[in-house]
Structure formats: structure tokens, C-alpha cells
Design a protein around this motif. Structure first.
Motif, short mmCIF file in Angstrom:
data_model
loop_
_atom_site.label_atom_id
_atom_site.label_comp_id
_atom_site.label_asym_id
_atom_site.label_seq_id
_atom_site.Cartn_x
_atom_site.Cartn_y
_atom_site.Cartn_z
N ARG A 8 0.85 -1.18 0.00
CA ARG A 8 0.00 0.00 0.00
C ARG A 8 0.89 1.24 0.00
NH1 ARG A 8 -4.57 2.26 4.18
NH2 ARG A 8 -5.28 3.92 2.78
N HIS A 9 0.54 2.20 -0.82
CA HIS A 9 1.29 3.44 -0.97
C HIS A 9 1.46 4.18 0.36
CE1 HIS A 9 -2.38 5.75 -0.40
NE2 HIS A 9 -2.97 4.89 -1.23
N THR A 12 -1.55 9.69 2.60
CA THR A 12 -1.92 11.00 2.03
C THR A 12 -2.35 11.96 3.13
OG1 THR A 12 -4.25 10.45 1.72
CG2 THR A 12 -2.74 9.93 -0.10
N SER A 48 3.04 -0.30 -10.49
CA SER A 48 2.16 0.47 -9.61
C SER A 48 0.94 0.97 -10.37
CB SER A 48 2.92 1.67 -9.02
OG SER A 48 3.14 2.66 -10.00
N SER A 49 -0.01 1.42 -9.60
CA SER A 49 -1.12 2.20 -10.13
C SER A 49 -0.52 3.44 -10.78
CB SER A 49 -2.05 2.57 -8.96
OG SER A 49 -2.60 3.83 -9.09
N ARG A 53 0.50 8.89 -5.74
CA ARG A 53 0.83 8.35 -4.42
C ARG A 53 1.40 6.93 -4.53
NH1 ARG A 53 -4.74 8.96 -4.81
NH2 ARG A 53 -6.07 7.16 -4.32
N ALA A 54 0.98 6.20 -5.55
CA ALA A 54 1.52 4.85 -5.78
C ALA A 54 2.82 4.91 -6.58
CB ALA A 54 0.48 3.99 -6.51
N ARG A 75 -5.77 1.24 -9.96
CA ARG A 75 -6.23 2.38 -9.17
C ARG A 75 -7.17 1.93 -8.06
NH1 ARG A 75 -7.88 7.62 -12.76
NH2 ARG A 75 -5.76 8.12 -13.47
N GLU A 76 -7.30 2.82 -7.08
CA GLU A 76 -8.27 2.63 -5.99
C GLU A 76 -9.69 2.65 -6.56
OE1 GLU A 76 -9.47 1.42 -3.34
OE2 GLU A 76 -8.18 2.47 -1.92
N HIS A 144 -3.37 0.34 -3.72
CA HIS A 144 -4.26 1.02 -2.79
C HIS A 144 -5.02 0.03 -1.91
CE1 HIS A 144 -3.53 4.52 -5.39
NE2 HIS A 144 -3.60 3.64 -6.36
N ASN A 170 -0.85 1.88 5.43
CA ASN A 170 0.08 2.47 4.49
C ASN A 170 1.47 1.85 4.71
OD1 ASN A 170 -1.89 5.09 5.12
ND2 ASN A 170 -1.38 4.75 2.98
#
Length: 192
Positions: A8-9, A12, A48-49, A53-54, A75-76, A144, A170
Motif C-alpha cells: 500500500r502506498h 496521504t 504500480s497504479s 501516491r503509488a 487504481r483505488e 491502494h 500504508n
């Protein structure tokens, strides 16, 4: 046998529903990032996405690992009109739908967004393509909360509510192995 290391990234710090909004990750905890990078297999492939953030988290842990192009399908969940809104704001506007979203996440969609089943279908396809393209490899997938839980649900054959209730922190790692006859799970939500 293909082993997935689902990461998980970085955080945020948003206190709202963050799906497809491109918020940056706080990667200031360099000790945690170093531990995470050291924990992951050196010969792995990293993907990654496409959300920053990823991608930034993947950049921070990549090291000597081979990097694949970002994948939009990692993506989320898309929260539609709930995006970047707090739970209190949404509950004041649409209490029945937000309650159904948390209690019965399978088919309940935020207005203009995705249901849990939509997310799961999208991510299953992305993971299946990744496994097919890199059989027998160690794969680091930086993504995510929802993405990781969708694959935990898949591997453990859980109901959406059971998967959705789990915790994924995270900078944590969840290890899943795709075997010829199914899935094997390793550590879930491991913080190196």
C-alpha cells in the motif's frame, strides 16, 4: 507459482474518500521506506497504479528492481461524487446509500462511481494479466487499500463485507502466491 507482494502506498493524510483523486503520498518516513525496500525480494518486478501516491512509493522502494509501466487498472475504487468528501458530509446527504456501501459493499455504488464488485473485476483482470505476462516471478504491486483487499478477498474466498472489514496500513505488504490450483496467503498487512 507467482508471488505477489502487494504494497500500500505512503499516506496521504486525507480525512476524506480518496479514490481516483491524485493526492501525493507523504514519504517522509525514510526509515519505514528503507525497511520496506529491504523486505521485498531484490529480483522482483515492480509495477504500480498510475496515481502519484503509488508511483512515488514505487520509485522510493524500487532500488535495483525492474520497473514496469504504471497500470491504470490498479487504481483505488472510484468514489464518483463522494470523491474527497468526508463520511459525515456524505451521510448527511445520502445516509441510506453510504450505510449500504459500508454494510453491503458488493453492489452498492457511490453516485457516478464503482461498486466493490466493479473494483474487484477490474483489479482481477489487471492481476491476471500481470501473472500471465510474468509467470513464476516475484511481483511487487504498489497500489491502494481497495486493490489489495480485493485480492485478499479473492485468495481467501471471502464475502465482500469480510474483505472490506480488514485493515491494510500504508507502507504495509500483503503476500499472496498464485499456485496452479489456487492461492496461498502469506502475511497480510505486514509492516516490516
Amino acid at each position: 507459482m507467482t508471488r505477489l507482494h502487494l504494497v500500500r502506498h505512503g499516506p496521504t493524510h486525507a480525512k476524506s474518500m480518496v479514490g481516483w483523486s491524485d493526492l501525493p503520498a507523504d514519504l517522509g518516513d525514510t526509515a519505514a521506506i528503507a525497511r520496506l525496500a529491504a523486505h521485498l525480494p531484490a529480483g522482483a518486478v515492480v509495477i504500480s497504479s498510475d496515481l502519484s501516491r503509488a508511483t512515488a512509493t514505487a520509485d522510493a522502494i524500487q532500488g535495483p528492481r525492474v520497473r514496469l509501466p504504471h497500470d491504470r487498472d490498479l487504481r483505488e475504487m472510484h468514489f464518483g461524487s463522494w470523491e474527497l468528501r468526508t463520511h459525515a458530509e456524505i451521510e448527511a446527504e445520502d445516509p441510506a446509500r453510504i450505510r449500504a456501501f459500508w454494510e453491503r459493499p458488493g453492489d452498492t455504488r457511490p453516485p457516478g462511481g464503482e461498486s466493490w464488485h466493479d473494483l474487484r473485476s477490474r483489479v482481477d483482470g489487471a492481476i491476471d494479466r500481470l501473472i500471465a505476462a510474468h509467470p513464476g516471478r516475484e511481483l511487487v504491486v504498489v497500489a491502494h487499500f481497495g486493490v489489495i483487499l480485493s485480492q485478499v478477498q479473492r485468495a481467501l474466498d471471502l464475502a465482500p463485507e469480510q474483505a472490506f472489514a480488514r485493515r491494510i496500513d500504508n507502507l504495509s505488504v500483503t503476500a499472496l502466491t498464485r499456485l496452479p490450483g489456487g492461492w496461498d496467503t502469506g502475511e497480510i498487512n505486514h509492516r516490516p
